[in-house]
Design a protein around this motif. Structure first.
Motif, PDB file in Angstrom:
ATOM      1  N   LEU A  15       0.842  -1.197   0.000  1.00  0.00           N
ATOM      2  CA  LEU A  15       0.000   0.000   0.000  1.00  0.00           C
ATOM      3  C   LEU A  15       0.881   1.251   0.000  1.00  0.00           C
ATOM      4  O   LEU A  15       0.693   2.152  -0.816  1.00  0.00           O
ATOM      5  CB  LEU A  15      -0.936   0.003   1.210  1.00  0.00           C
ATOM      6  CG  LEU A  15      -1.805   1.248   1.375  1.00  0.00           C
ATOM      7  CD1 LEU A  15      -2.741   1.417   0.176  1.00  0.00           C
ATOM      8  CD2 LEU A  15      -2.592   1.170   2.663  1.00  0.00           C
ATOM      9  N   SER A  16       1.845   1.294   0.876  1.00  0.00           N
ATOM     10  CA  SER A  16       2.715   2.451   0.999  1.00  0.00           C
ATOM     11  C   SER A  16       3.454   2.759  -0.304  1.00  0.00           C
ATOM     12  O   SER A  16       3.515   3.903  -0.740  1.00  0.00           O
ATOM     13  CB  SER A  16       3.729   2.209   2.123  1.00  0.00           C
ATOM     14  OG  SER A  16       4.693   3.228   2.160  1.00  0.00           O
ATOM     15  N   ARG A  17       3.991   1.741  -0.941  1.00  0.00           N
ATOM     16  CA  ARG A  17       4.762   1.920  -2.183  1.00  0.00           C
ATOM     17  C   ARG A  17       3.907   2.395  -3.345  1.00  0.00           C
ATOM     18  O   ARG A  17       4.418   3.029  -4.270  1.00  0.00           O
ATOM     19  CB  ARG A  17       5.432   0.609  -2.592  1.00  0.00           C
ATOM     20  CG  ARG A  17       6.715   0.295  -1.907  1.00  0.00           C
ATOM     21  CD  ARG A  17       7.469  -0.817  -2.613  1.00  0.00           C
ATOM     22  NE  ARG A  17       6.642  -1.971  -2.961  1.00  0.00           N
ATOM     23  CZ  ARG A  17       6.496  -3.050  -2.201  1.00  0.00           C
ATOM     24  NH1 ARG A  17       7.088  -3.132  -1.039  1.00  0.00           N
ATOM     25  NH2 ARG A  17       5.736  -4.047  -2.614  1.00  0.00           N
ATOM     26  N   ASN A  18       2.637   2.103  -3.340  1.00  0.00           N
ATOM     27  CA  ASN A  18       1.785   2.395  -4.494  1.00  0.00           C
ATOM     28  C   ASN A  18       0.930   3.642  -4.335  1.00  0.00           C
ATOM     29  O   ASN A  18       0.117   3.940  -5.216  1.00  0.00           O
ATOM     30  CB  ASN A  18       0.921   1.178  -4.813  1.00  0.00           C
ATOM     31  CG  ASN A  18       1.756   0.085  -5.436  1.00  0.00           C
ATOM     32  OD1 ASN A  18       2.133   0.179  -6.597  1.00  0.00           O
ATOM     33  ND2 ASN A  18       2.092  -0.933  -4.666  1.00  0.00           N
ATOM     34  N   LEU A  19       1.105   4.372  -3.257  1.00  0.00           N
ATOM     35  CA  LEU A  19       0.347   5.606  -3.067  1.00  0.00           C
ATOM     36  C   LEU A  19       1.152   6.808  -3.557  1.00  0.00           C
ATOM     37  O   LEU A  19       2.358   6.891  -3.316  1.00  0.00           O
ATOM     38  CB  LEU A  19       0.038   5.812  -1.582  1.00  0.00           C
ATOM     39  CG  LEU A  19      -1.008   4.915  -0.954  1.00  0.00           C
ATOM     40  CD1 LEU A  19      -1.044   5.124   0.553  1.00  0.00           C
ATOM     41  CD2 LEU A  19      -2.373   5.182  -1.563  1.00  0.00           C
ATOM     42  N   PRO A  20       0.498   7.768  -4.204  1.00  0.00           N
ATOM     43  CA  PRO A  20       1.172   9.033  -4.507  1.00  0.00           C
ATOM     44  C   PRO A  20       1.554   9.738  -3.200  1.00  0.00           C
ATOM     45  O   PRO A  20       1.025   9.421  -2.120  1.00  0.00           O
ATOM     46  CB  PRO A  20       0.109   9.830  -5.269  1.00  0.00           C
ATOM     47  CG  PRO A  20      -0.856   8.808  -5.772  1.00  0.00           C
ATOM     48  CD  PRO A  20      -0.853   7.703  -4.746  1.00  0.00           C
ATOM     49  N   ASP A  21       2.441  10.709  -3.281  1.00  0.00           N
ATOM     50  CA  ASP A  21       2.984  11.357  -2.080  1.00  0.00           C
ATOM     51  C   ASP A  21       1.917  11.970  -1.168  1.00  0.00           C
ATOM     52  O   ASP A  21       1.941  11.750   0.047  1.00  0.00           O
ATOM     53  CB  ASP A  21       3.993  12.445  -2.465  1.00  0.00           C
ATOM     54  CG  ASP A  21       5.273  11.864  -3.038  1.00  0.00           C
ATOM     55  OD1 ASP A  21       5.547  10.668  -2.820  1.00  0.00           O
ATOM     56  OD2 ASP A  21       6.006  12.625  -3.709  1.00  0.00           O
ATOM     57  N   ASP A  22       0.998  12.759  -1.728  1.00  0.00           N
ATOM     58  CA  ASP A  22       0.016  13.434  -0.868  1.00  0.00           C
ATOM     59  C   ASP A  22      -0.901  12.469  -0.126  1.00  0.00           C
ATOM     60  O   ASP A  22      -1.075  12.591   1.093  1.00  0.00           O
ATOM     61  CB  ASP A  22      -0.794  14.462  -1.650  1.00  0.00           C
ATOM     62  CG  ASP A  22       0.027  15.704  -1.994  1.00  0.00           C
ATOM     63  OD1 ASP A  22       1.088  15.929  -1.368  1.00  0.00           O
ATOM     64  OD2 ASP A  22      -0.385  16.461  -2.896  1.00  0.00           O
ATOM     65  N   PHE A  28      -0.169   8.246   6.447  1.00  0.00           N
ATOM     66  CA  PHE A  28       0.899   7.840   7.366  1.00  0.00           C
ATOM     67  C   PHE A  28       1.614   9.002   8.044  1.00  0.00           C
ATOM     68  O   PHE A  28       2.261   8.817   9.077  1.00  0.00           O
ATOM     69  CB  PHE A  28       1.946   6.999   6.619  1.00  0.00           C
ATOM     70  CG  PHE A  28       1.410   5.707   6.088  1.00  0.00           C
ATOM     71  CD1 PHE A  28       1.154   4.637   6.945  1.00  0.00           C
ATOM     72  CD2 PHE A  28       1.153   5.545   4.744  1.00  0.00           C
ATOM     73  CE1 PHE A  28       0.657   3.444   6.463  1.00  0.00           C
ATOM     74  CE2 PHE A  28       0.661   4.345   4.245  1.00  0.00           C
ATOM     75  CZ  PHE A  28       0.404   3.296   5.109  1.00  0.00           C
ATOM     76  N   GLY A  29       1.530  10.202   7.486  1.00  0.00           N
ATOM     77  CA  GLY A  29       2.277  11.338   8.004  1.00  0.00           C
ATOM     78  C   GLY A  29       3.484  11.599   7.122  1.00  0.00           C
ATOM     79  O   GLY A  29       3.894  10.752   6.336  1.00  0.00           O
ATOM     80  N   LYS A  30       4.061  12.794   7.267  1.00  0.00           N
ATOM     81  CA  LYS A  30       5.228  13.164   6.455  1.00  0.00           C
ATOM     82  C   LYS A  30       6.501  12.642   7.093  1.00  0.00           C
ATOM     83  O   LYS A  30       6.655  12.681   8.316  1.00  0.00           O
ATOM     84  CB  LYS A  30       5.335  14.685   6.329  1.00  0.00           C
ATOM     85  CG  LYS A  30       4.395  15.277   5.338  1.00  0.00           C
ATOM     86  CD  LYS A  30       4.722  16.741   5.116  1.00  0.00           C
ATOM     87  CE  LYS A  30       3.866  17.251   4.004  1.00  0.00           C
ATOM     88  NZ  LYS A  30       4.603  17.959   3.010  1.00  0.00           N
TER      89      LYS A  30
END
Length: 106
Positions: A15-22, A28-30
């Motif tokens: 999930l984390s790898r496939n999400l755009p930055d925003d 998850f937070g910056k």
């Protein structure tokens, strides 16, 4: 499976790898690792703590896999049906694909 609270860490990483930055930062937070603890912490800071995911799909296998991935974080997962876009009284028939109906609504 395994991980914290039974969450599969591999699915969380997918999930984390496939999400755009925003969206990633919103969930998850910056500048943090994408962990369940980070997702829970961020969700508690939002007015609406659960992320809502709406899926238009004609592939039940992919729906199940997407639901499994999104269920690694605090979220609500909805699979849209043809009825969500058009009623039968409006001309929808059972064999019309949900993807086509979604496109017709704009």
């Amino acid at each position: 499976e395994g991980g914290v609270d039974g969450v599969d860490e591999d699915l969380l990483a997918i999930l984390s790898r496939n999400l755009p930055d925003d969206p990633h930062d919103h969930i998850f937070g910056k500048s943090v690792d994408a962990t369940l603890a980070d997702a829970i912490s961020q969700s508690q800071k939002r007015t609406a703590p659960l992320i809502s995911i709406y899926v238009v799909s004609t592939n039940q296998t992919q729906e199940a896999l997407l639901a499994k991935i999104w269920n690694t974080i605090p979220s609500r997962f909805f699979v849209m049906t043809g009825e969500d876009f058009f009623k039968k009284e409006e001309g929808r028939y059972d064999t019309m694909g949900t993807d086509r109906l979604a496109t017709l609504t704009g």
